[in-house]
Each structure stands twice: as structure tokens, then as C-alpha cells.
Design an enzyme around this catalytic site. Structure first.
Site, PDB file in Angstrom:
ATOM      1  N   GLY A  12      70.513 -19.729 -83.163  1.00 50.55           N
ATOM      2  CA  GLY A  12      70.355 -21.164 -83.402  1.00 50.55           C
ATOM      3  C   GLY A  12      71.171 -22.058 -82.498  1.00 50.55           C
ATOM      4  O   GLY A  12      71.530 -23.178 -82.888  1.00 50.55           O
ATOM      5  N   THR A  13      71.441 -21.612 -81.259  1.00 47.52           N
ATOM      6  CA  THR A  13      72.170 -22.522 -80.368  1.00 47.52           C
ATOM      7  C   THR A  13      71.305 -23.731 -80.002  1.00 47.52           C
ATOM      8  O   THR A  13      71.825 -24.827 -79.810  1.00 47.52           O
ATOM      9  CB  THR A  13      72.687 -21.810 -79.087  1.00 47.52           C
ATOM     10  OG1 THR A  13      71.587 -21.323 -78.323  1.00 47.52           O
ATOM     11  CG2 THR A  13      73.626 -20.674 -79.430  1.00 47.52           C
ATOM     12  N   ASN A  14      70.002 -23.532 -79.917  1.00 39.51           N
ATOM     13  CA  ASN A  14      69.128 -24.702 -79.677  1.00 39.51           C
ATOM     14  C   ASN A  14      69.095 -25.616 -80.894  1.00 39.51           C
ATOM     15  O   ASN A  14      69.054 -26.841 -80.747  1.00 39.51           O
ATOM     16  CB  ASN A  14      67.712 -24.251 -79.303  1.00 39.51           C
ATOM     17  CG  ASN A  14      67.600 -23.872 -77.846  1.00 39.51           C
ATOM     18  OD1 ASN A  14      67.647 -24.739 -76.976  1.00 39.51           O
ATOM     19  ND2 ASN A  14      67.482 -22.583 -77.572  1.00 39.51           N
ATOM     20  N   ILE A  86      54.563 -15.757 -85.840  1.00 41.37           N
ATOM     21  CA  ILE A  86      53.372 -16.477 -85.394  1.00 41.37           C
ATOM     22  C   ILE A  86      52.838 -17.285 -86.586  1.00 41.37           C
ATOM     23  O   ILE A  86      52.590 -16.721 -87.655  1.00 41.37           O
ATOM     24  CB  ILE A  86      52.273 -15.477 -84.927  1.00 41.37           C
ATOM     25  CG1 ILE A  86      52.821 -14.486 -83.885  1.00 41.37           C
ATOM     26  CG2 ILE A  86      51.055 -16.238 -84.400  1.00 41.37           C
ATOM     27  CD1 ILE A  86      53.309 -15.109 -82.607  1.00 41.37           C
ATOM     28  N   LEU A  87      52.668 -18.578 -86.396  1.00 43.70           N
ATOM     29  CA  LEU A  87      52.151 -19.427 -87.480  1.00 43.70           C
ATOM     30  C   LEU A  87      50.638 -19.238 -87.588  1.00 43.70           C
ATOM     31  O   LEU A  87      49.963 -18.983 -86.582  1.00 43.70           O
ATOM     32  CB  LEU A  87      52.491 -20.893 -87.201  1.00 43.70           C
ATOM     33  CG  LEU A  87      53.992 -21.203 -87.213  1.00 43.70           C
ATOM     34  CD1 LEU A  87      54.260 -22.592 -86.626  1.00 43.70           C
ATOM     35  CD2 LEU A  87      54.565 -21.101 -88.630  1.00 43.70           C
ATOM     36  N   ASN A 101      57.292 -25.975 -79.388  1.00 43.16           N
ATOM     37  CA  ASN A 101      58.028 -24.713 -79.263  1.00 43.16           C
ATOM     38  C   ASN A 101      58.806 -24.719 -77.952  1.00 43.16           C
ATOM     39  O   ASN A 101      58.378 -25.337 -76.976  1.00 43.16           O
ATOM     40  CB  ASN A 101      57.016 -23.556 -79.241  1.00 43.16           C
ATOM     41  CG  ASN A 101      57.674 -22.200 -79.043  1.00 43.16           C
ATOM     42  OD1 ASN A 101      58.643 -21.855 -79.735  1.00 43.16           O
ATOM     43  ND2 ASN A 101      57.170 -21.409 -78.102  1.00 43.16           N
ATOM     44  N   HIS A 103      60.099 -22.093 -75.030  1.00 49.28           N
ATOM     45  CA  HIS A 103      59.839 -20.743 -74.540  1.00 49.28           C
ATOM     46  C   HIS A 103      60.739 -20.476 -73.339  1.00 49.28           C
ATOM     47  O   HIS A 103      60.857 -21.328 -72.449  1.00 49.28           O
ATOM     48  CB  HIS A 103      58.360 -20.626 -74.137  1.00 49.28           C
ATOM     49  CG  HIS A 103      57.993 -19.240 -73.722  1.00 49.28           C
ATOM     50  ND1 HIS A 103      57.729 -18.233 -74.633  1.00 49.28           N
ATOM     51  CD2 HIS A 103      57.891 -18.673 -72.499  1.00 49.28           C
ATOM     52  CE1 HIS A 103      57.469 -17.120 -73.975  1.00 49.28           C
ATOM     53  NE2 HIS A 103      57.556 -17.346 -72.681  1.00 49.28           N
TER      54      HIS A 103
HETATM   55  C1  GAR Z   1      65.709 -19.194 -76.805  1.00 49.40           C
HETATM   56  O1  GAR Z   1      65.976 -18.740 -75.504  1.00 49.40           O
HETATM   57  C2  GAR Z   1      64.234 -19.496 -76.969  1.00 49.40           C
HETATM   58  O2  GAR Z   1      63.627 -19.975 -75.801  1.00 49.40           O
HETATM   59  C3  GAR Z   1      63.694 -18.142 -77.337  1.00 49.40           C
HETATM   60  O3  GAR Z   1      64.647 -17.613 -78.201  1.00 49.40           O
HETATM   61  C4  GAR Z   1      65.950 -18.083 -77.819  1.00 49.40           C
HETATM   62  C5  GAR Z   1      66.659 -18.559 -79.066  1.00 49.40           C
HETATM   63  O4  GAR Z   1      68.004 -18.874 -78.816  1.00 49.40           O
HETATM   64  N1  GAR Z   1      62.392 -18.276 -77.957  1.00 49.40           N
HETATM   65  C6  GAR Z   1      61.446 -17.373 -77.828  1.00 49.40           C
HETATM   66  O5  GAR Z   1      61.569 -16.334 -77.203  1.00 49.40           O
HETATM   67  C7  GAR Z   1      60.148 -17.725 -78.541  1.00 49.40           C
HETATM   68  N2  GAR Z   1      59.042 -17.011 -78.002  1.00 49.40           N
HETATM   69  P1  GAR Z   1      68.868 -19.692 -79.887  1.00 49.40           P
HETATM   70  O6  GAR Z   1      68.659 -19.008 -81.251  1.00 49.40           O
HETATM   71  O7  GAR Z   1      70.272 -19.513 -79.424  1.00 49.40           O
HETATM   72  O8  GAR Z   1      68.409 -21.082 -79.874  1.00 49.40           O
END
Ligand code: GAR
Length: 189
Positions: A12-14, A86-87, A101, A103
Site C-alpha cells: 500500500g505505498t501507493n 480481477i473485477l 488502475n 500498472h
Molecule cells: C505497484 O507497483 C502497482 O503498479 C502494482 O503493484 C504494486 C503495488 O505496490 N500493480 C499491479 O501489478 C497490478 N496489476 P504498493 O502496494 O506498494 O502500492
């Protein structure tokens, strides 16, 4: 105030970046009304630590239906921030234009089923790509195929590993994600 629902599966850093940028006004006039995870993960803890309502719905067949029953009526945008389920087609159609989303690659390259997390970075390195990056896009029923909102690029160096590339791509994500969310919200009003 526009209301955001954030979906997470990982650290969850994003999500943290979104929490911080709604607080700072980098994403103006918006707040997170709910965080939903499809598995136990640190993202849920981050929500809890910030006093944000949060809920675990275990991944699997009933996920989208259960999420739909929980969705606050006034949701402006559903944000997939490192979300790995996947929703359902029905859910994507119901919220068409209101789900985005992030990616960890430059779509349309390196997207689709199985292309998530470290798999993506390994595939980019194996393909000998000279650049990679992050893409924020609208979610449709076709995996990773919705309209692109913003992209950020990073260089792939000879000595990059999936881990070092992931770290660079994460930085690109932190740069573009708040901008993309603000842009979509702005275009709604
Ligand atoms: C992120 O790099 C995001 O782009 C990727 O998961 C990571 C989550 O990091 N998403 C996918 O691969 C979706 N297909 P976070 O939990 O630190 O935000």
C-alpha cells in the site's frame, strides 16, 4: 468533497501516496471514504492508522458482488492501487469511467493476465527493453486495456534486477498517480 474508494492487495505505498496527497491538496477537494483489501495486507493497516474506514473481502468468486453492496452511494472514483483480483464484467460496466488502475509497465506492453508485480519487471528485463515505467488507465472488463490517463517512464539499465527496476517504477508511480487522480476528478466536474 469527492469521495474515493481505494482497493489494495499489498503493502500500500501507493495508497499512502494517495492519503498524503488528498491531505496536502495535491489531489484537491477529495477524501478517501473506504479502503478495501482482497487479502490480509499492510495496506489495510495504513488505512486503519489514518482513521480511514477499511474492510477485508477475501478474494474469490463473490468479491465483486460483496464490494458492490459495500460501495458508498456518493463514490466519485474507485482506485486500484496495487490490487490483484480481477473485477467482474458487471462491476466494471456498472462503474464504467469511474474505475482506474495503476500498472507497473508502459501499457499496452507487458499487460494482461499474469502481468503483475515482479512478473512484469522480470518480463521487461527478459525482453531487453531500454525503458519501462508506470501507467494509470481506466479499468474495463478487458484486463489492462482501458484508455490510458497518464504514463511515467524510467530507464532500464544493463544491471537492473526486477527489484531495482520495481523501485524505480514505484517512484514513477508516486509521481503520476496523484496527478492522474486529480485529472480524472477534474474532468468529472
Ligand atoms: C505497484 O507497483 C502497482 O503498479 C502494482 O503493484 C504494486 C503495488 O505496490 N500493480 C499491479 O501489478 C497490478 N496489476 P504498493 O502496494 O506498494 O502500492
Amino acid at each position: 468533497m469527492k469521495k474515493l474508494v481505494i482497493l489494495v492487495s499489498g503493502s500500500g505505498t501507493n495508497l499512502q501516496r494517495i492519503i498524503d496527497s488528498t491531505a496536502s491538496g495535491e489531489i484537491p477537494d477529495a477524501e478517501i471514504s473506504l479502503v478495501v483489501a482482497d487479502r490480509e495486507c499492510y495496506g489495510l493497516q495504513r488505512a486503519e492508522d489514518h482513521g480511514i474506514k477499511n474492510q477485508l473481502i477475501r478474494r474469490g468468486k463473490g468479491f465483486s458482488a460483496a464490494l458492490e453492496t459495500l460501495m458508498p452511494e456518493d463514490t466519485s472514483l474507485i482506485v486500484l492501487a496495487g490490487f490483484l483480483s480481477i473485477l467482474s464484467t458487471g462491476f466494471c460496466e456498472k462503474y464504467h469511467g469511474r474505475i482506474i488502475n495503476i500498472h507497473p509497465a508502459l501499457l499496452p506492453k507487458f499487460g494482461g493476465k499474469g502481468m503483475w508485480g515482479m512478473n512484469v519487471h522480470q518480463a521487461v528485463i527478459d525482453a531487453g527493453e531500454k525503458e519501462s515505467g508506470a501507467t494509470v488507465h481506466f479499468v474495463t472488463a478487458e484486463i489492462d486495456e482501458g484508455e490510458i490517463i497518464l504514463q511515467g517512464k524510467v530507464a532500464v539499465e544493463e544491471n537492473d534486477t526486477p527489484e531495482t527496476l520495481a523501485a524505480k517504477v514505484h517512484q514513477a508511480e508516486y509521481d503520476i498517480f496523484p496527478k492522474a487522480i486529480a485529472k480524472v476528478l477534474r474532468n468529472q466536474s
